[in-house]
Design a protein around this motif. Structure first.
Motif, mmCIF file in Angstrom:
data_model
loop_
_atom_site.group_PDB
_atom_site.id
_atom_site.type_symbol
_atom_site.label_atom_id
_atom_site.label_comp_id
_atom_site.label_asym_id
_atom_site.label_seq_id
_atom_site.Cartn_x
_atom_site.Cartn_y
_atom_site.Cartn_z
ATOM 1 N N VAL A 62 0.848 -1.193 0.000
ATOM 2 C CA VAL A 62 0.000 0.000 0.000
ATOM 3 C C VAL A 62 0.886 1.246 0.000
ATOM 4 O O VAL A 62 1.864 1.333 0.758
ATOM 5 N N LEU A 63 0.545 2.186 -0.841
ATOM 6 C CA LEU A 63 1.189 3.497 -0.864
ATOM 7 C C LEU A 63 0.296 4.466 -0.100
ATOM 8 O O LEU A 63 -0.923 4.487 -0.300
ATOM 9 N N SER A 64 0.884 5.268 0.779
ATOM 10 C CA SER A 64 0.058 6.209 1.544
ATOM 11 C C SER A 64 0.766 7.546 1.705
ATOM 12 O O SER A 64 1.997 7.635 1.683
ATOM 13 N N LEU A 65 -0.056 8.565 1.866
ATOM 14 C CA LEU A 65 0.421 9.909 2.175
ATOM 15 C C LEU A 65 -0.338 10.386 3.393
ATOM 16 O O LEU A 65 -1.574 10.405 3.402
ATOM 17 N N LYS A 66 0.406 10.756 4.433
ATOM 18 C CA LYS A 66 -0.202 11.316 5.634
ATOM 19 C C LYS A 66 0.292 12.742 5.803
ATOM 20 O O LYS A 66 1.452 13.040 5.510
ATOM 21 N N ALA A 67 -0.606 13.616 6.291
ATOM 22 C CA ALA A 67 -0.238 15.029 6.396
ATOM 23 C C ALA A 67 -0.981 15.705 7.540
ATOM 24 O O ALA A 67 -2.059 15.276 7.947
ATOM 25 N N LYS A 68 -0.377 16.762 8.043
ATOM 26 C CA LYS A 68 -0.975 17.662 9.031
ATOM 27 C C LYS A 68 -1.445 16.933 10.288
ATOM 28 O O LYS A 68 -2.614 17.026 10.680
ATOM 29 N N PRO A 69 -0.548 16.197 10.970
ATOM 30 C CA PRO A 69 -0.958 15.492 12.198
ATOM 31 C C PRO A 69 -1.154 16.454 13.371
ATOM 32 O O PRO A 69 -0.435 17.445 13.511
ATOM 33 N N VAL A 70 -2.146 16.137 14.189
ATOM 34 C CA VAL A 70 -2.374 16.862 15.445
ATOM 35 C C VAL A 70 -2.546 15.806 16.531
ATOM 36 O O VAL A 70 -3.464 14.987 16.464
ATOM 37 N N ILE A 71 -1.646 15.801 17.520
ATOM 38 C CA ILE A 71 -1.692 14.825 18.605
ATOM 39 C C ILE A 71 -1.971 15.551 19.902
ATOM 40 O O ILE A 71 -1.280 16.506 20.256
ATOM 41 N N SER A 72 -2.997 15.090 20.629
ATOM 42 C CA SER A 72 -3.355 15.711 21.900
ATOM 43 C C SER A 72 -3.995 14.686 22.816
ATOM 44 O O SER A 72 -4.974 14.038 22.447
ATOM 45 N N ASP A 73 -3.424 14.502 24.007
ATOM 46 C CA ASP A 73 -3.994 13.624 25.036
ATOM 47 C C ASP A 73 -4.309 12.228 24.504
ATOM 48 O O ASP A 73 -5.373 11.672 24.767
ATOM 49 N N GLY A 74 -3.382 11.672 23.730
ATOM 50 C CA GLY A 74 -3.556 10.298 23.268
ATOM 51 C C GLY A 74 -4.453 10.129 22.060
ATOM 52 O O GLY A 74 -4.777 9.004 21.687
ATOM 53 N N ILE A 75 -4.848 11.227 21.430
ATOM 54 C CA ILE A 75 -5.687 11.158 20.229
ATOM 55 C C ILE A 75 -4.967 11.886 19.095
ATOM 56 O O ILE A 75 -4.519 13.019 19.265
ATOM 57 N N ILE A 76 -4.830 11.205 17.969
ATOM 58 C CA ILE A 76 -4.182 11.801 16.807
ATOM 59 C C ILE A 76 -5.191 11.958 15.677
ATOM 60 O O ILE A 76 -5.979 11.059 15.395
ATOM 61 N N ARG A 77 -5.170 13.125 15.063
ATOM 62 C CA ARG A 77 -5.978 13.412 13.873
ATOM 63 C C ARG A 77 -5.022 13.732 12.742
ATOM 64 O O ARG A 77 -4.121 14.572 12.900
ATOM 65 N N ILE A 78 -5.204 13.051 11.620
ATOM 66 C CA ILE A 78 -4.265 13.215 10.524
ATOM 67 C C ILE A 78 -4.954 12.953 9.187
ATOM 68 O O ILE A 78 -5.823 12.089 9.086
ATOM 69 N N GLU A 79 -4.605 13.734 8.187
ATOM 70 C CA GLU A 79 -5.097 13.476 6.837
ATOM 71 C C GLU A 79 -4.391 12.246 6.288
ATOM 72 O O GLU A 79 -3.171 12.120 6.407
ATOM 73 N N GLU A 80 -5.165 11.324 5.690
ATOM 74 C CA GLU A 80 -4.552 10.108 5.156
ATOM 75 C C GLU A 80 -5.194 9.727 3.830
ATOM 76 O O GLU A 80 -6.408 9.757 3.676
ATOM 77 N N HIS A 81 -4.358 9.372 2.878
ATOM 78 C CA HIS A 81 -4.800 8.913 1.562
ATOM 79 C C HIS A 81 -4.003 7.650 1.255
ATOM 80 O O HIS A 81 -2.772 7.645 1.345
#
Length: 205
Positions: free
Chosen positions: A62-81
């Motif tokens: 699988v090829l993937s691109l992840k961008a703009k991660p935000v990690i706070s209090d054990g929760i990560i939000r990230i753009e993923e394709h």
């Protein structure tokens, strides 16, 4: 947008204890090989983006691109394709990163070219990577991924849980870990960030 709960386990004993407790809920285990790429001028990492080829159980790729991660209090939000990639092509790109510029059908590589201005043959560099053993469990309506990540400078352990209700999932996980005397902490770095730092996170934090 991918939203995950990420909790770090301090050592192999905690990882083994958790795996044993979850064994009735085990679904499958994956052996993952993760290889990362950037531009010659660090165009991706300087913009908090990660281009990865992942091989799973030696066959799926699988090829993937992840961008703009935000990690706070054990929760990560990230753009993923993500996109499937022929495993033989994936291997050839590791040996010769310039081959990434020849994959014309990829939406991910089109974005890399247009947004991050990487696309010429000499632009791509292989950064190396790490292996991960991932146990997958279905527990209390959650899909848990328990990881043993093997870097060339050490091994780390982590629980990941993708959820549309991350606060609820985190609360359930924390209660389970506390009830069973398993120490944990909130993950503050992605696996790629740990790989870049070449140093395992402090187990006391």
């Amino acid at each position: 947008m991918e939203v995950e709960v990420k909790l770090r386990l301090p050592d192999s004993a905690s990882h083994q204890k958790l795996s044993d407790l979850l064994s009735p809920y085990h679904i499958k285990t994956f052996i993952q090989e993760n290889i990362f790429f950037d531009g010659a001028k660090a165009q991706l990492t300087s913009n908090l983006a990660v281009l990865r080829i992942r091989f799973c159980n030696l066959d799926t790729c699988v090829l993937s691109l992840k961008a703009k991660p935000v990690i706070s209090d054990g929760i990560i939000r990230i753009e993923e394709h993500e996109e499937p990639l022929d495993a033989a092509i994936g291997r050839s790109c590791i040996a010769d990163p310039w081959r990434l510029s020849r994959i014309e059908s990829s939406e991910i590589l089109r974005r890399v070219r247009d947004e991050y201005e990487i696309g010429e043959e000499r632009d791509f560099v292989c950064l190396g990577g790490f292996r991960n053993v991932r146990g997958v469990y279905e527990w209390n309506g959650l899909k848990l991924e328990v990881d043993e990540t093997n870097y060339d400078f050490g091994t780390s352990y982590e629980i990941e849980c993708e959820s549309s209700e991350p606060e609820r999932a985190k609360k359930l996980l924390e209660e389970f870990l506390n009830q069973n005397g398993i120490n944990y902490s909130y993950s503050q770095l992605s696996k790629f960030a740990v790989f870049q730092s070449r140093k395992l996170p402090d187990p006391g934090k």
